[in-house]
Design a protein around this motif. Structure first.
Motif, PDB file in Angstrom:
ATOM      1  N   VAL A   1      42.545  51.332  34.579  1.00 17.43           N
ATOM      2  CA  VAL A   1      42.453  49.871  34.539  1.00 17.43           C
ATOM      3  C   VAL A   1      41.989  49.423  33.155  1.00 17.43           C
ATOM      4  O   VAL A   1      42.520  48.479  32.565  1.00 17.43           O
ATOM      5  CB  VAL A   1      41.483  49.366  35.635  1.00 17.43           C
ATOM      6  CG1 VAL A   1      41.360  47.861  35.589  1.00 17.43           C
ATOM      7  CG2 VAL A   1      41.946  49.818  36.999  1.00 17.43           C
TER       8      VAL A   1
ATOM      9  N   GLY B   1      46.789  47.399  41.676  1.00 16.38           N
ATOM     10  CA  GLY B   1      45.668  47.721  42.557  1.00 16.38           C
ATOM     11  C   GLY B   1      45.990  47.419  44.006  1.00 16.38           C
ATOM     12  O   GLY B   1      45.642  48.176  44.911  1.00 16.38           O
TER      13      GLY B   1
ATOM     14  N   LYS C   1      36.533  48.595  40.582  1.00 11.96           N
ATOM     15  CA  LYS C   1      37.191  49.167  39.408  1.00 11.96           C
ATOM     16  C   LYS C   1      37.442  48.108  38.336  1.00 11.96           C
ATOM     17  O   LYS C   1      37.182  48.322  37.161  1.00 11.96           O
ATOM     18  CB  LYS C   1      38.529  49.817  39.804  1.00 11.96           C
ATOM     19  CG  LYS C   1      38.355  51.223  40.324  1.00 11.96           C
ATOM     20  CD  LYS C   1      39.677  51.908  40.558  1.00 11.96           C
ATOM     21  CE  LYS C   1      40.392  51.332  41.750  1.00 11.96           C
ATOM     22  NZ  LYS C   1      41.523  52.166  42.205  1.00 11.96           N
ATOM     23  N   ILE C   2      37.966  46.944  38.741  1.00  9.19           N
ATOM     24  CA  ILE C   2      38.436  45.974  37.759  1.00  9.19           C
ATOM     25  C   ILE C   2      37.284  45.360  36.964  1.00  9.19           C
ATOM     26  O   ILE C   2      37.371  45.254  35.737  1.00  9.19           O
ATOM     27  CB  ILE C   2      39.292  44.886  38.446  1.00  9.19           C
ATOM     28  CG1 ILE C   2      40.620  45.510  38.898  1.00  9.19           C
ATOM     29  CG2 ILE C   2      39.554  43.722  37.495  1.00  9.19           C
ATOM     30  CD1 ILE C   2      41.552  44.570  39.609  1.00  9.19           C
TER      31      ILE C   2
ATOM     32  N   THR D   1      41.409  48.070  50.020  1.00  5.80           N
ATOM     33  CA  THR D   1      42.140  47.406  48.945  1.00  5.80           C
ATOM     34  C   THR D   1      41.240  46.435  48.194  1.00  5.80           C
ATOM     35  O   THR D   1      41.204  46.430  46.963  1.00  5.80           O
ATOM     36  CB  THR D   1      43.343  46.636  49.533  1.00  5.80           C
ATOM     37  OG1 THR D   1      44.107  47.549  50.315  1.00  5.80           O
ATOM     38  CG2 THR D   1      44.210  46.052  48.439  1.00  5.80           C
TER      39      THR D   1
ATOM     40  N   ASN E   1      39.291  47.649  44.469  1.00  7.59           N
ATOM     41  CA  ASN E   1      39.735  46.943  43.271  1.00  7.59           C
ATOM     42  C   ASN E   1      38.604  46.218  42.573  1.00  7.59           C
ATOM     43  O   ASN E   1      38.539  46.195  41.346  1.00  7.59           O
ATOM     44  CB  ASN E   1      40.859  45.976  43.612  1.00  7.59           C
ATOM     45  CG  ASN E   1      42.179  46.702  43.668  1.00  7.59           C
ATOM     46  OD1 ASN E   1      42.555  47.356  42.718  1.00  7.59           O
ATOM     47  ND2 ASN E   1      42.843  46.637  44.794  1.00  7.59           N
TER      48      ASN E   1
ATOM     49  N   ASN F   1      46.898  44.451  36.659  1.00  7.49           N
ATOM     50  CA  ASN F   1      45.899  45.303  37.304  1.00  7.49           C
ATOM     51  C   ASN F   1      45.731  44.960  38.777  1.00  7.49           C
ATOM     52  O   ASN F   1      45.579  45.839  39.622  1.00  7.49           O
ATOM     53  CB  ASN F   1      44.554  45.184  36.584  1.00  7.49           C
ATOM     54  CG  ASN F   1      44.432  46.174  35.447  1.00  7.49           C
ATOM     55  OD1 ASN F   1      44.997  47.256  35.514  1.00  7.49           O
ATOM     56  ND2 ASN F   1      43.725  45.802  34.403  1.00  7.49           N
ATOM     57  N   VAL F   2      45.741  43.659  39.080  1.00  7.04           N
ATOM     58  CA  VAL F   2      45.604  43.250  40.483  1.00  7.04           C
ATOM     59  C   VAL F   2      46.836  43.691  41.282  1.00  7.04           C
ATOM     60  O   VAL F   2      46.711  44.231  42.382  1.00  7.04           O
ATOM     61  CB  VAL F   2      45.383  41.727  40.597  1.00  7.04           C
ATOM     62  CG1 VAL F   2      45.463  41.285  42.046  1.00  7.04           C
ATOM     63  CG2 VAL F   2      44.032  41.355  39.997  1.00  7.04           C
TER      64      VAL F   2
END
Lengths: 291, 274
Positions: free
Chosen positions: A171, A220, A81-82, A74, A78, A216-217
């Motif tokens: 994202v 995610g 990606k973010i 996790t 994330n 997004n968080v």
């Protein structure tokens, strides 16, 4: 009076009942079963208290690793990606010719079935016939060729790379929408005051982008904690049980017929996510009231 | 100054093109190799096939029982999407028009489903109780349940854009609640309902985990399971596996090309408001 008549409660029932019966009720019943020895080997279900949880946390089996892997997946998936997606969104925000084409192409992988992505990359990352290693071979860089999905040193890296390949466009799209909602006049005013690129980024872009960052968080987080498909299709938890996560672990217990332990694993995830969910939904509700 | 700006633009194009290449090239490899012989395909090169073997596709469709599973997948996706759009439209309408303490609680309870995972083991137990485990109907019912949370979330957010005056005008004209919703409100919700439909359709089409738990008869398999099973048997023949991948990805690609606007607007409408 009028409200009651024209916005009737029976409009809510179908959705509420189906959702309650098949999404929430199993979670609650599952908590009960997690205290039993329910399995496919016997018709009787006996109450055994905390035995399943004891087994999960103290038996020295791999269960704690599943939980660790899930949390690790996790966090890392994330981050990888973010952050790149934010830079991409800033880059593709405005004025670039063909930006719609770029956005469309980059978003596409996130609508593909996981199975397609899994088979695609299992073929491309194949140690002998895969494209990736062949390219390294052709460039005389054989030392870079690896067993991407079976070597313990590389398997997580490969999973994160494939997951990023799939998810960055998604994202990024949310970030772009957030950027487009920032009024141009803010930038113009700040520029008149002599603000430079990084100053604009820090004082206008990032603060105004908070809703998109939050969403997004949040997405995610739920994706990462529930992750199943990408692991199942790429490594199926291997090599050994190295990349097993909670959701794939539950499926293994299901296949083995040890439903009690499976329910305990599932309940840990259920309770944890329910608490996270209630906190987030509560926060969202407060914000709406303020506005 | 001006040339510096041109340079940055050029750099941006290079980065963007490079990333797009990373997305597109795998598909080109797959497409090319799906037409080759098994021997040629094992090399997985970007070379054009010596001759186009369309029979790879025929083989896959026949051996992999793709026709049956394609129809199954269509049923599993379309029926739940249609039901969810209607049920969630109705529920969101009452929930957002009549804001009471109870309704607020129901709304929050329902969007909690975005977060909590489903306990499939207990779900199977419940389904057996109603004798719907392992059936088409059971899977469809579960897909309806599982997509309610997210749909309520995006539809509820959209309903505020339909002014209450619309309701009042219809009520004065003598509409009953069902007429009010289905004849007046439902058409006005079309943009968000189409979006919800497409997003759900693609989610269900991709879903791999649920049928693994809920379907045990091969003739009820959705396309995903049929393809996975075929891969297990024929993994030595990459040309066939690739043809299989192309056929599975094709429906999604078509829907994506048609509905790209809706997909992105739906994704972001819920998102930006936070």
């Amino acid at each position: 009076m009028k409200e009651k008549k024209f916005y009737p409660m029976y409009f809510i029932w179908p959705a509420l009942i189906i959702y309650g019966l098949l999404c929430i009720l199993p979670g609650i019943i599952g908590i009960y079963y997690s205290f039993t020895d329910w399995s496919s080997y016997s018709d009787k279900i006996n109450f055994i208290g905390l035995e399943n949880y004891k087994y999960i946390f103290t038996s020295g089996q791999d269960y704690t690793k599943y939980i660790y892997n899930t949390l690790m997946f996790t966090v890392v998936s994330n981050i990888v990606k973010i952050i790149p997606a934010l830079f991409l969104a800033l880059m593709l925000r405005e004025g670039l010719k063909g930006q719609n084409f770029y956005r469309g192409v980059l978003y596409f992988p996130s609508v593909l079935p996981y199975l397609v992505i899994g088979l695609l990359f299992r073929s491309m990352l194949h140690p002998t016939t895969g494209v990736v290693n062949q390219v390294f071979g052709a460039l005389n860089m054989d030392f870079l060729a690896q067993k991407w999905l079976t070597d313990p040193n590389f398997v997580w890296g490969s999973i994160f790379a494939v997951d990023a390949w799939r998810g960055i466009g998604y994202v990024m799209t949310i970030f772009i929408a957030g950027l487009q909602s920032i009024p141009e006049s803010y930038y113009e005013a700040a520029k008149i005051d002599g603000a430079g690129y990084f100053s604009l980024l820090k004082h206008i872009t990032l603060p105004m982008l908070m809703p998109s960052i939050t969403i997004n968080v949040v997405f995610g987080l739920t994706y990462g904690l529930k992750v199943f498909d990408i692991i199942y299709v790429l490594t199926n938890g291997g090599p050994g049980r190295m990349t097993e996560v909670v959701a794939t672990g539950i499926f293994k217990e299901f296949s083995d017929g040890t439903y009690g332990i499976g329910s305990a694993l599932s309940s840990i995830l259920f309770v944890f996510m329910a608490v996270v969910g209630i906190l987030i939904v509560g926060r969202m509700n407060e914000k709406k009231v303020e506005m | 100054m001006k040339s510096k700006k041109q340079l940055t633009t050029l750099a941006k194009h290079i980065v963007a093109l490079f990333l797009c290449t990373l997305v597109i090239v795998p598909f080109i490899i797959i497409l090319l190799n799906s037409f080759k012989t098994s021997k040629e395909a094992a090399l997985m090169t970007l070379e054009l096939p010596k001759q186009l073997l369309f029979e790879n596709y025929a083989t896959v469709i026949e051996k992999g029982k793709l026709a049956q599973s394609f129809v199954n997948s269509l049923i599993y996706a379309i029926v739940p999407c249609a039901c969810v759009v209607i049920f969630c439209g109705m529920a969101s309408f009452t929930l957002s028009r009549r804001i009471t303490k109870l309704n607020k609680f129901i709304y929050m309870f329902m969007i909690l489903g975005i977060f909590v995972p489903v306990n499939y083991l207990a779900l199977i137990k419940i389904m057996k109780l109603f004798s719907i485990y392992g059936s088409r109907f059971g899977l469809i019912l579960f897909y309806i349940a599982n997509n309610i949370a997210f749909s309520i979330f995006i539809i509820y957010g959209f309903i505020h854009t339909v002014p209450r005056e619309v309701d009042e005008a219809a009520i004065i004209d003598g509409a009953n609640p069902l007429q009010l919703f289905f004849e007046v409100i439902f058409p006005l919700l079309k943009p968000v309902l189409v979006t919800a439909f497409i997003l759900m359709f693609m989610n269900i089409w991709s879903d791999f985990m649920t049928p693994l738990y809920l379907i045990n008869k091969t003739n009820l398999w959705p396309m995903n399971l049929a393809v996975y099973n075929f891969f297990g048997r024929e993994r030595a023949n990459w040309n066939l596996v690739f043809a299989d991948i192309v056929l599975t990805a094709l429906p999604v690609l078509i829907i994506y090309l048609i509905g790209q606007k809706q997909i992105i607007s739906g994704l972001t409408s819920g998102a930006v408001k936070g």
